[in-house]
Design a protein around this motif. Sequence first.
Motif, PDB file in Angstrom:
ATOM      1  N   SER A   1       0.732  -1.217  -0.088  1.00 30.50           N
ATOM      2  CA  SER A   1       0.086  -0.011  -0.053  1.00 30.50           C
ATOM      3  C   SER A   1       0.849   1.350   0.009  1.00 30.50           C
ATOM      4  CB  SER A   1      -1.134  -0.011   1.263  1.00 30.50           C
ATOM      5  OG  SER A   1      -0.315  -0.235   2.466  1.00 30.50           O
ATOM      6  N   GLY A   2       1.091   1.988   1.131  1.00 30.61           N
ATOM      7  CA  GLY A   2       1.935   3.277   1.151  1.00 30.61           C
ATOM      8  C   GLY A   2       3.262   3.067   1.525  1.00 30.61           C
ATOM      9  N   GLY A   3       3.791   2.203   1.604  1.00 27.83           N
ATOM     10  CA  GLY A   3       5.219   1.889   2.171  1.00 27.83           C
ATOM     11  C   GLY A   3       5.544   2.452   3.573  1.00 27.83           C
ATOM     12  N   VAL A   4       4.589   2.451   4.518  1.00 28.75           N
ATOM     13  CA  VAL A   4       4.680   3.065   5.659  1.00 28.75           C
ATOM     14  C   VAL A   4       5.621   2.063   6.640  1.00 28.75           C
ATOM     15  CG1 VAL A   4       3.593   3.602   7.966  1.00 28.75           C
ATOM     16  CG2 VAL A   4       2.506   4.256   5.718  1.00 28.75           C
ATOM     17  N   ILE A   5       5.330   0.971   6.616  1.00 29.62           N
ATOM     18  CA  ILE A   5       6.416   0.028   7.552  1.00 29.62           C
ATOM     19  C   ILE A   5       7.438  -0.193   7.288  1.00 29.62           C
ATOM     20  CG2 ILE A   5       6.118  -2.369   8.333  1.00 29.62           C
ATOM     21  CD1 ILE A   5       3.388  -2.757   8.320  1.00 29.62           C
ATOM     22  N   SER A   6       7.910  -0.098   6.014  1.00 30.50           N
ATOM     23  CA  SER A   6       9.310  -0.425   5.335  1.00 30.50           C
ATOM     24  C   SER A   6      10.031   1.144   5.581  1.00 30.50           C
ATOM     25  CB  SER A   6       9.439  -0.607   3.925  1.00 30.50           C
ATOM     26  OG  SER A   6       8.849  -1.989   3.575  1.00 30.50           O
ATOM     27  N   SER A   7       9.533   2.041   5.669  1.00 29.78           N
ATOM     28  CA  SER A   7       9.767   3.357   5.937  1.00 29.78           C
ATOM     29  C   SER A   7      10.272   3.556   7.413  1.00 29.78           C
ATOM     30  CB  SER A   7       9.038   4.494   5.318  1.00 29.78           C
ATOM     31  OG  SER A   7       8.707   4.645   4.063  1.00 29.78           O
ATOM     32  N   ILE A   8       9.395   3.082   8.370  1.00 31.99           N
ATOM     33  CA  ILE A   8       9.508   3.232   9.656  1.00 31.99           C
ATOM     34  C   ILE A   8      10.682   2.199   9.932  1.00 31.99           C
ATOM     35  CG2 ILE A   8       8.663   2.667  12.099  1.00 31.99           C
ATOM     36  CD1 ILE A   8       5.832   3.251  10.938  1.00 31.99           C
TER      37      ILE A   8
END
Length: 403
Positions: free
Chosen positions: A101-108
């Motif tokens: 989806s938005g790449g949030v987890i990988s970014s964190i």
Amino acid sequence: MSKSIQQVVNSGQCCSCGICTGVCPKSAISLENEKGIPTPRIHEENCIQCGLCVDVCPGKSGIDEAVSLKPNEVKTYCIGDYKATEICHTTDEVLLKKATSGGVISSIISTLLREKSVYGYVAAFVVKSNNFETTVKTEICKEPEQVTGSEKSRYISVSQEDVVRYILAHREEKIIVTGTSCAIQGISNVIRKFHLKRENYLLIGLFCDKLMTYHVWDYFNSIHNNEGILTELYFRDKEKNGWPGDLKLVQKNTTEVLPKKMRSQVKDFFCHPRCIYCIDKLNRYADISVGDNYTGENTYPMGSSCVIIRSDCGMKAYQSIKDTCVTYNTSIKKIVDSQEVLKRLENYRFTRFKFSKEKFQSVKLGLKFYYKLIKITFGNEFYGRQNVIKFFIKLDEIIKNAF
């Protein structure tokens, strides 16, 4: 009375998380594939009947919690505690294309590992494999570059046994753990049971509708069994058509992209049996819960995520990516409505029927429960015969339209 994880398996409460395997002090439990489902097997000669496996089991604790709820308490339980809600996606277009989806987890995770001196996290456990021939396990990452390859959702049960072994052996380290609702609840149970420091663990939870058994791999492998052997399966790949992604089959000599509806058509037939009793879609035990943005607001062609920040450490972790992400405010109501969380009331009723012997309030609900079980049985029996499954898919569509 002695207790072991076998009681959980026999009662249909096991969610295949592997946490019992990791927590056993005598290595008396192994996770073995039984009819496409990773299932704990007890080696009686080593078991000391300490009961730790049952004490930390999220399959059992999740059922116990659901059974204890009154109908008017289910919605509050499903939402859980939270501090803020947002819609978010990364500005890194390469990562966004790889992410579900938005790449949030990988970014964190990448940010926190990159800035160890600021946040203190030394390792993260993620999933990288897209080959489901055997039970998938989490993998440890200690550097941000190692997170690459973990961006996609797998939709199958993943063993958390290595996570548990690691955190019990390294009790002072700060660790990031990602997982579905059952996995995160199980890790929370371990933290509580062994009196570990809760602040040492950042638990990032995925919104989870249901997981599939490993027979889904066998099914898609059978589709092209004369043309090649399946090596990787991507349930949602955005390379060709963007979000929400297509089904992609990778074989030794070729790659095929199939319509996304093919995933949704089979998920009820390969549904993990424990999932029909789950009411925790929004991952209430996580510090941060993340899922697809279906609110219809602030969407993005390559995907965006709904984010529920549930704790102070979750807020701090989420704030770490603010400079590399686009964020928008949203409400918990919009997330709950778009994720159809209140449909979990059905699962609550199924749980009360199965584990409390409470009668269904309507014939229709009872029929729906048994129909779900029938579809799972069909998938389990005919996973290698694509024509039979396709027939059941068409029959399922007719039945759904009739009701």
